[in-house]
Design a protein around this motif. Structure first.
Motif, PDB file in Angstrom:
ATOM      1  N   ILE A  63      40.776   0.293  44.735  1.00 33.14           N
ATOM      2  CA  ILE A  63      41.030   1.674  44.951  1.00 33.14           C
ATOM      3  C   ILE A  63      39.845   2.658  44.762  1.00 33.14           C
ATOM      4  O   ILE A  63      39.572   2.440  43.615  1.00 33.14           O
ATOM      5  CB  ILE A  63      42.485   2.287  43.560  1.00 33.14           C
ATOM      6  N   LEU A  64      39.353   3.759  45.331  1.00 34.08           N
ATOM      7  CA  LEU A  64      38.271   3.870  45.608  1.00 34.08           C
ATOM      8  C   LEU A  64      38.691   5.699  45.049  1.00 34.08           C
ATOM      9  O   LEU A  64      39.431   5.855  45.406  1.00 34.08           O
ATOM     10  CB  LEU A  64      37.713   4.020  46.541  1.00 34.08           C
ATOM     11  N   THR A  65      37.540   6.559  44.635  1.00 34.51           N
ATOM     12  CA  THR A  65      37.842   7.910  44.352  1.00 34.51           C
ATOM     13  C   THR A  65      37.219   8.131  45.532  1.00 34.51           C
ATOM     14  O   THR A  65      35.749   7.985  45.341  1.00 34.51           O
ATOM     15  CB  THR A  65      38.088   8.334  43.430  1.00 34.51           C
ATOM     16  N   GLY A  66      37.124   9.804  45.608  1.00 35.47           N
ATOM     17  CA  GLY A  66      36.492  10.604  46.839  1.00 35.47           C
ATOM     18  C   GLY A  66      36.616  11.234  47.309  1.00 35.47           C
ATOM     19  O   GLY A  66      37.475  11.762  47.446  1.00 35.47           O
ATOM     20  N   SER A  67      35.289  11.294  48.689  1.00 34.73           N
ATOM     21  CA  SER A  67      35.856  12.400  50.067  1.00 34.73           C
ATOM     22  C   SER A  67      36.343  11.218  51.446  1.00 34.73           C
ATOM     23  O   SER A  67      35.916  10.572  51.491  1.00 34.73           O
ATOM     24  CB  SER A  67      35.335  12.882  50.513  1.00 34.73           C
ATOM     25  N   ALA A  68      38.051  11.754  51.452  1.00 42.87           N
ATOM     26  CA  ALA A  68      38.528  10.949  51.994  1.00 42.87           C
ATOM     27  C   ALA A  68      37.826  10.955  53.297  1.00 42.87           C
ATOM     28  O   ALA A  68      37.380   9.938  54.595  1.00 42.87           O
ATOM     29  CB  ALA A  68      39.706  11.246  52.491  1.00 42.87           C
ATOM     30  N   VAL A  75      34.298  12.040  38.090  1.00 45.98           N
ATOM     31  CA  VAL A  75      35.374  11.530  39.427  1.00 45.98           C
ATOM     32  C   VAL A  75      34.234  10.246  40.268  1.00 45.98           C
ATOM     33  O   VAL A  75      32.734  10.912  40.245  1.00 45.98           O
ATOM     34  CB  VAL A  75      36.563  11.585  40.001  1.00 45.98           C
ATOM     35  N   CYS A  76      34.285   9.277  40.251  1.00 41.92           N
ATOM     36  CA  CYS A  76      33.281   9.179  41.564  1.00 41.92           C
ATOM     37  C   CYS A  76      33.526   9.232  42.620  1.00 41.92           C
ATOM     38  O   CYS A  76      34.399   9.027  43.239  1.00 41.92           O
ATOM     39  CB  CYS A  76      33.233   6.866  41.271  1.00 41.92           C
ATOM     40  N   GLN A  77      32.426   9.628  43.396  1.00 43.12           N
ATOM     41  CA  GLN A  77      32.238  10.333  44.388  1.00 43.12           C
ATOM     42  C   GLN A  77      31.650   8.907  45.291  1.00 43.12           C
ATOM     43  O   GLN A  77      30.619   9.041  45.233  1.00 43.12           O
ATOM     44  CB  GLN A  77      31.376  11.385  45.095  1.00 43.12           C
ATOM     45  N   SER A  78      32.860   7.815  46.011  1.00 38.27           N
ATOM     46  CA  SER A  78      32.956   6.599  46.336  1.00 38.27           C
ATOM     47  C   SER A  78      31.539   7.266  47.558  1.00 38.27           C
ATOM     48  O   SER A  78      31.738   8.234  48.474  1.00 38.27           O
ATOM     49  CB  SER A  78      33.766   5.975  46.565  1.00 38.27           C
ATOM     50  N   SER A  79      31.452   5.437  47.998  1.00 33.99           N
ATOM     51  CA  SER A  79      30.251   5.430  49.765  1.00 33.99           C
ATOM     52  C   SER A  79      30.736   4.565  50.850  1.00 33.99           C
ATOM     53  O   SER A  79      31.803   4.356  50.298  1.00 33.99           O
ATOM     54  CB  SER A  79      28.705   5.679  49.157  1.00 33.99           C
ATOM     55  N   ILE A  89      41.526   4.401  49.176  1.00 29.25           N
ATOM     56  CA  ILE A  89      41.526   5.847  49.124  1.00 29.25           C
ATOM     57  C   ILE A  89      42.561   6.363  48.714  1.00 29.25           C
ATOM     58  O   ILE A  89      43.588   6.876  49.151  1.00 29.25           O
ATOM     59  CB  ILE A  89      40.574   6.389  50.591  1.00 29.25           C
ATOM     60  N   ALA A  90      42.395   7.443  46.597  1.00 29.45           N
ATOM     61  CA  ALA A  90      43.265   8.200  46.388  1.00 29.45           C
ATOM     62  C   ALA A  90      42.823   9.349  46.719  1.00 29.45           C
ATOM     63  O   ALA A  90      41.823   9.514  47.264  1.00 29.45           O
ATOM     64  CB  ALA A  90      43.022   7.532  44.684  1.00 29.45           C
ATOM     65  N   SER A  91      43.433   9.973  46.641  1.00 33.63           N
ATOM     66  CA  SER A  91      44.000  11.272  46.371  1.00 33.63           C
ATOM     67  C   SER A  91      42.384  12.140  46.115  1.00 33.63           C
ATOM     68  O   SER A  91      41.856  12.112  44.711  1.00 33.63           O
ATOM     69  CB  SER A  91      44.801  12.211  45.273  1.00 33.63           C
TER      70      SER A  91
END
Lengths: 290, 304
Positions: free
Chosen positions: A204-209, A37-41, A176-178
């Motif tokens: 929709i982005l995935t990664g660290s909130a 899963v992408c760790q978005s920035s 920001i998704a879960s």
């Protein structure tokens, strides 16, 4: 053969990889890897906000009825792909019955907000009595670009419950998704993409909130932040970051599984009330004879 | 003045342009990442090089006044920002701009010679230019006759530029090639050489009315013409890419290119300009992002 899928992110109607090139591995309950899963920035946040801002104008000016049609279409498309969503939820460790129930609930909730699209205006707007020769009325207008941190403990129902009232009200969203339950978020992006939702209305982005939320909260072009189930520290920091452009920060801590977790209040949280004083001839005191 | 000493027959042969080579070279400029203090300095330099432009049929005196105000007050919340180099308007708006800018150091550039098409009788073009100068223009942005150029009448184009330069006198003349209509880089190079030899103080890519406008390939080709001229004669000619440069990143890449091809001497608004309208706000937003650490919103920057 089992394909180890790579979930990409959703920005401006496209499915790019994160510009950072980073990934994280999501594992099942036995510790076996299921997908990358992408760790978005921060830069993905920037790109997503840019896309959301661009989409906001025409989405907010679209007829309310048409927005309702599109939301209804989302529900239809989700209904057609139920099986995939249920599989993804169970892959991430949820029980089958619970997964089925969650997806049914999501579909219901989308239909619910589809119905509200051309109705909340009547409830939120008003004609106001004023002591002068003015026709004075207030109308609800969408806030703008809304940053959403989806409830981290649900795969889909939290995301749907937070996103739908925002876009039903004519806003565009950066979500920001879960972090640990991200599959359904990206598959849901595929549903949105095939449901006539214009590019950029939802991103929709995935990664660290922890990493992305501060950037979103500080961003001067974001008009509101919608948090769910965050710890006190994160809520406080978000409130502080939001001060510069007076963002609304809405926090709803909820399981999102009850009927009480849907309603017009979720729409009105992301509306601004505009009041107009329109000069008219004397209309005879405070009677309703206009 | 060069115009008097040159004539069409003394223009050196224009080298042919290796398009693939140009594209590769240009692609390398675009891989540069400029960060931190260098970025701040670069952004500030970009601002100081902008010719803030409005060239619409619907331009009104108030629109021009508003733009002139913006030119002097880019973003008053931040101290230490430069002003733009010039405003660029139609001849009919020069007097309005003159009044609005009063004794400011910001220059007034006026387009002329029947901008943007250049399809007018020679006499009209001369009058157009004289009118702009009489109204108070500091710089003239003329268009070449692309129709004549493409029909092979290069001497006509040369004579026209030389004649306009004569009217301009000491005022600086920018010659717009409208590269989007010249079709090939070879033609761009030839037009650049003709303009430079006819007395152009600046060569400029585009009117902004035709796409593509200031691509980096085209700007590169024109910069090479300037360099060759400088190597041969020791005389500097300015460069103005115009149209299509709307982001800070692209502007910074252009500066990198100028620095590497022409050198630091060209890195001032005396020798390099950007013709742009929306670029200024993007640069300001990037600048404020560097200052505050926060991504900015167009809502908090004045429109021009």
């Amino acid at each position: 053969m089992n394909i180890l899928k790579t979930y990409k992110i959703y920005i401006g109607g496209q499915f790019p990889r994160t510009e950072s090139g980073r990934y994280y591995l999501v594992k099942d309950t036995n510790g076996n890897p299921i997908a990358n899963v992408c760790q978005s920035s921060k830069k993905d946040i920037r790109n997503a906000v840019q896309a959301a801002r661009k989409a906001f104008g025409s989405w907010s000016e679209r007829s309310a009825f048409n927005r309702g049609q599109i939301l209804y279409r989302i529900a239809e498309m989700l209904d057609g792909r139920k099986a995939q969503f249920i599989e993804e939820l169970t892959q991430q460790g949820q029980g089958l019955e619970s997964a089925k129930k969650e997806i049914e609930m999501c579909i219901d909730r989308i239909v619910y907000y589809a119905g509200w699209c051309d109705k909340y205006q009547q409830i939120l707007s008003s004609v106001n009595p004023v002591n002068s020769s003015h026709f004075n009325f207030s109308v609800a207008e969408p806030t703008g670009v809304v940053g959403i941190l989806a409830a981290q403990h649900t795969g889909l129902i939290g995301l749907v419950s937070q996103l739908m009232p925002v876009i039903a009200g004519g806003n565009s969203a950066v979500l920001i998704a879960s972090e640990q339950l991200p599959f359904c978020a990206i598959t849901f992006a595929e549903v949105l993409e095939t449901s006539d939702v214009p590019a950029g209305v939802v991103n929709i982005l995935t990664g660290s909130a922890e990493e992305m939320l501060p950037t979103l909260a500080e961003h001067m072009d974001v008009n509101a932040i919608f948090l769910s189930n965050v710890h006190a520290e994160m809520e406080k920091n978000t409130q502080l970051s939001a001060i510069d452009n007076l963002k609304r920060v809405i926090v709803k801590n909820d399981e999102w599984t009850q009927d009480s977790t849907q309603g017009i209040s979720f729409i009105s949280s992301f509306q601004e009330i505009k009041t107009t004083w329109h000069p008219i001839e004397q209309i005879g005191g405070a009677t309703s004879s206009y | 003045m060069t115009a008097q000493h040159n004539n069409f027959t003394t223009i050196p042969h224009s080298p042919s342009i290796d398009k693939v080579g140009v594209e590769e070279r240009v692609a390398r400029f675009q891989t540069r990442s400029i960060k931190g203090p260098s970025k701040m300095q670069g952004l500030s330099m970009v601002l100081s090089m902008i010719d803030l432009t409005t060239l619409e049929g619907k331009d009104t005196p108030n629109k021009v006044r508003q733009m002139c105000y913006k030119a002097q007050h880019l973003h008053d919340f931040q101290e230490g920002l430069p002003t733009v180099a010039a405003v660029c308007v139609y001849p009919s708006m020069v007097s309005v701009a003159r009044e609005a800018l009063k004794d400011s150091t910001i220059k007034i550039a006026s387009v002329s010679t029947a901008f943007p098409s250049g399809q007018a009788p020679f006499e009209v073009k001369k009058m157009d230019t004289q009118f702009a100068i009489d109204a108070g223009a500091d710089e003239i942005d003329m268009v070449i006759s692309r129709g004549k150029f493409l029909a092979g009448e290069h001497a006509f184009v040369f004579d026209e530029i030389a004649a306009i330069k004569e009217i301009c006198g000491a005022k600086r003349l920018k010659v717009i090639l409208e590269t989007g209509e010249l079709a090939t880089l070879d033609q761009v190079r030839r037009a650049s050489d003709i303009a430079i030899h006819a007395g152009a103080d600046f060569i400029k890519t585009s009117t902004g009315k035709i796409q593509p406008a200031a691509t980096m390939q085209v700007t590169y080709t024109m910069l090479m013409a300037i360099r060759d001229h400088f190597d041969r004669t020791g005389k500097m000619v300015g460069m103005k890419p115009a149209g299509g440069i709307s982001t800070s990143k692209l502007a910074l890449h252009n500066l990198v290119m100028v620095n590497e091809i022409l050198g630091e001497a060209w890195l001032s608004n005396e020798w390099f300009r950007f013709g742009a309208s929306s670029l200024a706000n993007d640069v300001l937003m990037q600048y404020m992002k560097q200052v505050t650490g926060k991504y900015q919103s167009a809502d908090y920057f004045t429109i021009d």
